[in-house]
Design a protein around this motif. Structure first.
Motif, PDB file in Angstrom:
ATOM      1  N   VAL A 128      27.982  62.616  47.458  1.00  0.00           N
ATOM      2  CA  VAL A 128      29.420  62.510  47.149  1.00  0.00           C
ATOM      3  C   VAL A 128      30.183  62.057  48.401  1.00  0.00           C
ATOM      4  CG1 VAL A 128      31.437  63.681  46.207  1.00  0.00           C
ATOM      5  CG2 VAL A 128      29.178  64.484  45.564  1.00  0.00           C
ATOM      6  N   ILE A 129      31.115  61.124  48.188  1.00  0.00           N
ATOM      7  CA  ILE A 129      31.975  60.630  49.270  1.00  0.00           C
ATOM      8  C   ILE A 129      33.398  60.560  48.739  1.00  0.00           C
ATOM      9  CG2 ILE A 129      32.508  58.618  50.739  1.00  0.00           C
ATOM     10  CD1 ILE A 129      29.481  57.915  50.480  1.00  0.00           C
ATOM     11  N   CYS A 130      34.363  60.924  49.566  1.00  0.00           N
ATOM     12  CA  CYS A 130      35.762  60.887  49.156  1.00  0.00           C
ATOM     13  C   CYS A 130      36.514  59.833  49.975  1.00  0.00           C
ATOM     14  CB  CYS A 130      36.368  62.275  49.386  1.00  0.00           C
ATOM     15  SG  CYS A 130      37.819  62.528  48.378  1.00  0.00           S
ATOM     16  N   CYS A 131      37.217  58.937  49.308  1.00  0.00           N
ATOM     17  CA  CYS A 131      37.937  57.846  49.994  1.00  0.00           C
ATOM     18  C   CYS A 131      39.449  58.039  49.886  1.00  0.00           C
ATOM     19  CB  CYS A 131      37.547  56.495  49.401  1.00  0.00           C
ATOM     20  SG  CYS A 131      35.807  56.086  49.704  1.00  0.00           S
ATOM     21  N   TRP A 132      40.148  57.637  50.959  1.00  0.00           N
ATOM     22  CA  TRP A 132      41.595  57.886  51.078  1.00  0.00           C
ATOM     23  C   TRP A 132      42.349  56.655  51.552  1.00  0.00           C
ATOM     24  CZ3 TRP A 132      42.965  62.586  49.325  1.00  0.00           C
ATOM     25  CH2 TRP A 132      41.979  63.575  49.300  1.00  0.00           C
ATOM     26  N   ASP A 133      43.618  56.558  51.149  1.00  0.00           N
ATOM     27  CA  ASP A 133      44.538  55.609  51.785  1.00  0.00           C
ATOM     28  C   ASP A 133      44.884  56.161  53.162  1.00  0.00           C
ATOM     29  OD1 ASP A 133      44.597  54.168  49.434  1.00  0.00           O
ATOM     30  OD2 ASP A 133      46.489  55.015  48.728  1.00  0.00           O
ATOM     31  N   MET A 134      45.184  55.259  54.085  1.00  0.00           N
ATOM     32  CA  MET A 134      45.517  55.710  55.439  1.00  0.00           C
ATOM     33  C   MET A 134      46.935  55.280  55.810  1.00  0.00           C
ATOM     34  SD  MET A 134      42.734  57.227  56.315  1.00  0.00           S
ATOM     35  CE  MET A 134      42.649  57.399  58.077  1.00  0.00           C
ATOM     36  N   PRO A 176      31.825  63.472  53.360  1.00  0.00           N
ATOM     37  CA  PRO A 176      32.574  62.540  54.209  1.00  0.00           C
ATOM     38  C   PRO A 176      33.945  62.179  53.627  1.00  0.00           C
ATOM     39  CG  PRO A 176      30.343  61.744  53.775  1.00  0.00           C
ATOM     40  CD  PRO A 176      30.570  62.892  52.857  1.00  0.00           C
ATOM     41  N   ASN A 177      34.955  62.142  54.511  1.00  0.00           N
ATOM     42  CA  ASN A 177      36.263  61.562  54.201  1.00  0.00           C
ATOM     43  C   ASN A 177      36.261  60.147  54.775  1.00  0.00           C
ATOM     44  OD1 ASN A 177      37.929  63.690  53.012  1.00  0.00           O
ATOM     45  ND2 ASN A 177      37.754  64.743  54.966  1.00  0.00           N
ATOM     46  N   ILE A 178      36.444  59.158  53.920  1.00  0.00           N
ATOM     47  CA  ILE A 178      36.397  57.766  54.392  1.00  0.00           C
ATOM     48  C   ILE A 178      37.756  57.098  54.150  1.00  0.00           C
ATOM     49  CG2 ILE A 178      35.323  55.500  54.044  1.00  0.00           C
ATOM     50  CD1 ILE A 178      33.306  57.363  55.233  1.00  0.00           C
ATOM     51  N   GLY A 179      38.258  56.416  55.168  1.00  0.00           N
ATOM     52  CA  GLY A 179      39.507  55.663  55.027  1.00  0.00           C
ATOM     53  C   GLY A 179      39.590  54.691  56.187  1.00  0.00           C
TER      54      GLY A 179
END
Length: 291
Positions: free
Chosen positions: A59-65, A106-109
């Motif tokens: 699982v990976i979580c993606c975000w706006d920066m 992981p938090n990815i952005g």
């Protein structure tokens, strides 16, 4: 090689959805020290339900920066219709990432890009050898559906997903996944605040692309189009091309994440500490019963 099942989570979509699902009743769920947590609480409800439902290995979580991206550089009006986020939501942006971290997820952005671009890039890479499921409420992401990439759109209520695959897409939408970009180029997007071609709505856009496949195919056959449509396109040609660029998710941005780091395998104690800090007693029970 054994195929993994990788869940890519559109973090912003879940957090905003969670926040507004609860805040309209004025329920911000404050901790004893006055920190609002309603968005995070609902985020976790959606997230844990999806993990339970899809049973991913990773699982990976993606975000706006931040709100400024290459799209807002291309078009000043891009998402300019959105006001400041509610004050109760602001502290939850960082806190929700801490909760994600507590799961060793992981938090990815990436600055200057949107979460969608990170999701698209990672999905393309992982789908070469594995199965990818993207969890979102955002229809834009449907353009990423491909071999090995499924998109699960959250519908009303918890645990209600509409899963789009390469096999069922045309039947559901009447177009192919890649054509989503051209549909949005023609009709624009009121949520993201770009106009497309004034006077062309979704029905007309879909009909035109069913016949001519792409915007390029459409432009090559302008003389065959109804006079009214020709006029609309000619009057908005620059905006048509710009809208198509804005609609396209970039799948080649400089982000990466090793699968080893994304393994769904959390330490109970770490999470319970975080939930205690946020006063999430309900989840504390859930985590204890699920391990």
């Amino acid at each position: 090689m054994e195929k993994n099942k990788i869940l890519l989570v559109d973090g912003m979509a879940l957090l905003f959805r969670g926040f507004f699902a609860t805040s309209f009743r004025g329920n911000f769920m404050l901790t004893k020290s006055g920190v609002p947590t309603n968005g995070i609480y609902q985020f976790m409800r959606y997230f844990l339900d999806a993990v339970d439902h899809f049973e991913p290995t990773h699982v990976i979580c993606c975000w706006d920066m931040g709100s400024k991206t290459f799209r807002s550089d291309l078009y000043e009006g891009y998402k300019a219709n959105r006001g400041e986020p509610p004050v109760e939501l602001v502290p939850q942006f960082d806190l929700v990432k801490e909760v994600v971290q507590a799961f060793d997820m992981p938090n990815i952005g990436l600055k200057n890009y949107e979460a969608d671009d990170c999701i698209g890039t990672l999905a393309k890479v992982y789908s070469m050898d594995h199965e990818v499921i993207i969890l979102t409420g955002d229809q834009d992401i449907l353009q990423l559906v491909d071999d090995g990439i499924h998109v699960a759109i959250m519908r009303k209520g918890l645990g209600n997903y509409e899963v789009f695959t390469q096999e069922n897409f045309y039947e559901k939408k009447g177009i192919h996944p890649k054509q989503v970009i051209d549909v949005k180029g023609l009709m624009g997007d009121t949520a993201d605040n770009y106009p497309g071609v004034k006077g062309i709505g979704e029905k007309t856009a879909v009909k035109l692309l069913q016949e001519y496949e792409t915007i390029d195919g459409l432009l090559e056959n302008m003389d065959k189009l109804p006079k009214g449509v020709q006029t609309k396109i000619n009057n908005n040609l620059d905006m048509l091309h710009l809208s198509r660029t804005l609609a396209e998710i970039k799948c080649d941005v400089p982000v990466e994440c090793s699968l080893e780091d994304a393994l769904w395998d959390y330490k109970e104690e770490k999470i319970l500490n975080k939930f205690d800090e946020l006063e999430f007693t309900h989840f504390t029970k859930l985590i204890k019963t699920s391990v």
